[in-house]
Design a protein around this motif. Structure first.
Motif, short mmCIF file in Angstrom:
data_model
loop_
_atom_site.label_atom_id
_atom_site.label_comp_id
_atom_site.label_asym_id
_atom_site.label_seq_id
_atom_site.Cartn_x
_atom_site.Cartn_y
_atom_site.Cartn_z
N TYR A 196 -21.80 -47.84 -44.17
CA TYR A 196 -21.55 -46.44 -44.45
C TYR A 196 -22.85 -45.70 -44.76
CZ TYR A 196 -16.47 -47.29 -44.83
OH TYR A 196 -15.17 -47.59 -44.58
N ASN A 237 -24.04 -42.25 -43.10
CA ASN A 237 -24.32 -41.07 -43.91
C ASN A 237 -25.76 -40.59 -43.76
OD1 ASN A 237 -21.86 -40.33 -45.22
ND2 ASN A 237 -22.03 -42.13 -46.54
N GLU A 293 -26.28 -34.19 -51.85
CA GLU A 293 -25.77 -35.34 -51.09
C GLU A 293 -26.88 -36.33 -50.78
OE1 GLU A 293 -22.39 -34.71 -48.07
OE2 GLU A 293 -23.49 -32.80 -48.02
N LEU A 335 -27.39 -40.18 -52.06
CA LEU A 335 -27.56 -41.23 -51.04
C LEU A 335 -28.83 -42.03 -51.29
CD1 LEU A 335 -26.48 -42.41 -48.27
CD2 LEU A 335 -28.09 -40.83 -47.18
N PRO A 389 -18.10 -40.43 -48.55
CA PRO A 389 -19.32 -39.95 -49.21
C PRO A 389 -19.77 -40.86 -50.35
CG PRO A 389 -17.42 -38.74 -50.02
CD PRO A 389 -16.91 -39.64 -48.91
#
Length: 340
Positions: free
Chosen positions: A247, A251, A272, A276, A338
């Motif tokens: 993931y 992302n 975001e 991350l 997310p």
């Protein structure tokens, strides 16, 4: 007395199960102690998993293993690639010979429910197709009535082949072999009229033929083949770690974080990107990793799009279009939850 004995036996069994469960949680600890990740791989599928003459492995599946190693060790080279046949791949995972299996394996209900394994996601959406010689004059799989078809034993390919011909009332002769290498060699030698495997595999295997340009891939896709990594299903921490490595790569692509700019993106004010890349929150620690786990992955391996392009995309020998494997924002199926 019998009740006491039964209670003791039950308690003993409970302790055994508990001990098994406890030891099963230790995959990450075992990998760290060993200092290397054991990854089950295809012995030779161009674009997905193949070693060169010097033993250097490359491929889309190989990059998953390297990304896991990068997240754990900050070193994508700390992987031992163990080549496995289709027949032996799941046994090797079940027995603990490998920590992780990334070998163009289809996620199915039976495999999920009965093998003691768990698929962590889909790193390549595929579907089964057919390849024939141009001189056969066939433009559709529906014209293969009475054909002999080369396929590999112990795969979903063999089952899909039977379903397709039965559903379309077509006759055929199956010519099955134990390994992919034996199968493509038999097709090249003229022992069958057609060769069938996942469409991605058709483009990869065509490169091995004596005269690749003499063969065409037919347009029909006859199955759903979601290909992805798998782990044993008794270690939730390890399952989550491998799942979120995949993931993270998706992302990163969606947010525009690349090998070239990841060091600059660490300074980003985008919330975001901050989550991350670990400059906000402690998300890596939730799966047993450092806060900069995604920085390690992207810097050392790349995001999903970079891996795809290099190994199977337009920048590779296979030149496969992104298609279903494009991000959801670009009409594809690749979608990651997310980090938050």
């Amino acid at each position: 007395m019998k009740k006491l004995l039964a209670a003791a036996l039950f308690a003993g069994a409970g302790l055994a199960i508990s001990a098994t469960g406890a030891s099963a949680q230790a995959t990450l600890a075992q990998v760290k102690q060993r200092g290397i990740l054991n990854c089950g791989s295809n012995p030779g599928l161009a674009g997905f998993g193949v070693p060169d003459a010097q033993g250097n492995w490359t491929g889309l599946d190989v990059d998953v293993c390297r990304a896991v190693a990068a997240a754990i060790f900050n070193d994508p080279a700390k992987v031992k690639f163990i080549p496995l046949s289709a027949k032996d791949r799941f046994t090797a995972l079940q027995s603990g010979e490998v920590d992780l299996l990334v070998r163009n394996s289809t996620w199915t209900m039976t495999r999920d429910a009965s093998l003691g394994i768990a698929f962590t996601g889909v790193n390549y959406y595929d579907g089964q197709g057919f390849m024939v010689r141009k001189k056969l004059g066939v433009n559709s799989a529906l014209q293969l009535n009475g054909a002999s078809v080369c396929t590999q034993q112990g795969t979903t390919t063999e089952l899909n082949l039977a379903d397709y011909f039965r559903a379309n009332n077509l006759k055929y002769e199956v010519v099955a072999f134990a390994t992919a290498d034996e199968t493509i060699k038999a097709y090249d030698a003229g022992r069958c009229d057609a060769f069938t495997t996942d469409a991605s595999g058709l483009y990869a295997e065509r490169l091995k033929l004596a005269a690749p340009d003499d063969h065409i891939v037919l347009p029909e896709i006859i199955s759903k083949e979601p290909l992805g990594p798998s782990v044993r299903n008794n270690d939730p921490q390890w399952f989550n770690l491998v799942k979120w490595v995949g993931y993270a790569m998706l992302n990163a692509e969606e947010l525009g974080v690349t090998k070239a700019n990841v060091d600059q993106q660490v300074k980003s004010d985008n919330p975001e990107i901050k989550r991350l890349l670990g400059t906000e929150g402690k998300f890596g620690e939730q799966i047993g990793l450092t806060t900069d786990w995604v920085v390690r992955i992207v810097k050392l391996v790349g995001n999903y799009g970079e891996s795809f392009e290099k190994n199977v995309g337009q920048g590779s020998l296979l030149k496969i279009a992104r298609g279903q494997n494009a991000l959801w924002t670009k009409g594809g199926l690749q979608y990651a939850p997310p980090v938050r």
